[in-house]
Design an enzyme around this catalytic site. Structure first.
Site, PDB file in Angstrom:
ATOM      1  N   HIS A  77      36.045  29.016  34.060  1.00 24.46           N
ATOM      2  CA  HIS A  77      36.880  30.118  33.582  1.00 24.46           C
ATOM      3  C   HIS A  77      37.840  30.574  34.691  1.00 24.46           C
ATOM      4  O   HIS A  77      39.023  30.838  34.435  1.00 24.46           O
ATOM      5  CB  HIS A  77      35.978  31.269  33.128  1.00 24.46           C
ATOM      6  CG  HIS A  77      36.694  32.444  32.571  1.00 24.46           C
ATOM      7  ND1 HIS A  77      37.435  32.396  31.414  1.00 24.46           N
ATOM      8  CD2 HIS A  77      36.757  33.731  33.010  1.00 24.46           C
ATOM      9  CE1 HIS A  77      37.937  33.591  31.166  1.00 24.46           C
ATOM     10  NE2 HIS A  77      37.551  34.425  32.121  1.00 24.46           N
ATOM     11  N   GLN A  79      38.994  28.781  37.195  1.00 21.49           N
ATOM     12  CA  GLN A  79      40.014  27.751  37.369  1.00 21.49           C
ATOM     13  C   GLN A  79      41.064  27.839  36.260  1.00 21.49           C
ATOM     14  O   GLN A  79      42.252  27.649  36.498  1.00 21.49           O
ATOM     15  CB  GLN A  79      39.376  26.363  37.394  1.00 21.49           C
ATOM     16  CG  GLN A  79      38.585  26.076  38.654  1.00 21.49           C
ATOM     17  CD  GLN A  79      39.441  26.091  39.894  1.00 21.49           C
ATOM     18  OE1 GLN A  79      39.169  26.805  40.830  1.00 21.49           O
ATOM     19  NE2 GLN A  79      40.494  25.300  39.912  1.00 21.49           N
ATOM     20  N   HIS A  81      41.946  30.603  34.703  1.00 22.26           N
ATOM     21  CA  HIS A  81      42.783  31.753  35.052  1.00 22.26           C
ATOM     22  C   HIS A  81      43.806  31.376  36.123  1.00 22.26           C
ATOM     23  O   HIS A  81      44.970  31.795  36.048  1.00 22.26           O
ATOM     24  CB  HIS A  81      41.920  32.921  35.553  1.00 22.26           C
ATOM     25  CG  HIS A  81      41.485  33.833  34.463  1.00 22.26           C
ATOM     26  ND1 HIS A  81      42.278  34.825  33.965  1.00 22.26           N
ATOM     27  CD2 HIS A  81      40.323  33.894  33.776  1.00 22.26           C
ATOM     28  CE1 HIS A  81      41.630  35.473  33.019  1.00 22.26           C
ATOM     29  NE2 HIS A  81      40.441  34.927  32.878  1.00 22.26           N
TER      30      HIS A  81
END
Length: 110
Positions: A77, A79, A81
């Protein structure tokens, strides 16, 4: 993944999220032809993105040194973002340039 690893992932998420938000605010300011504010937001976005990159680089370097980095949904998650923040900052750069051109056209400077 231990608690420290979660903290690192959440720090990555926070910096990437802040960068993305600043990029969006830069676009909004440029839409109003407030280029000084737009560039200020873009500068902050760049700084936050740099912090996120440092965290990511640290994780990569640890893995390269043979220190296993546990990959779980939180890190994935994070990465995601970071990828979104990078893309948004690049788009903000382009939007600002486009709004500058539009502003010049309206003023008859081009």
């Amino acid at each position: 993944m231990n608690e420290s690893s979660y903290d690192i992932a959440f720090e990555l998420i926070a910096n990437a999220g802040d960068s993305k938000s600043e990029s969006l605010m830069a676009i909004e300011a440029a839409r109003e032809f407030n280029f000084e504010e737009a560039n200020s937001h873009l500068e902050i976005a760049t700084e936050k993105l740099s912090e996120a990159h440092k965290i990511q680089s640290s994780l990569i370097q640890n893995e390269a040194r043979g220190n296993k980095v546990d990959v779980n949904i939180i890190l994935v998650h994070a990465q995601d973002h970071l990828s979104g923040a990078i893309l948004m900052k690049d788009q903000a750069d382009e939007f600002i340039k486009l709004y500058e051109i539009i502003n010049k056209l309206i003023k008859g400077e081009v």
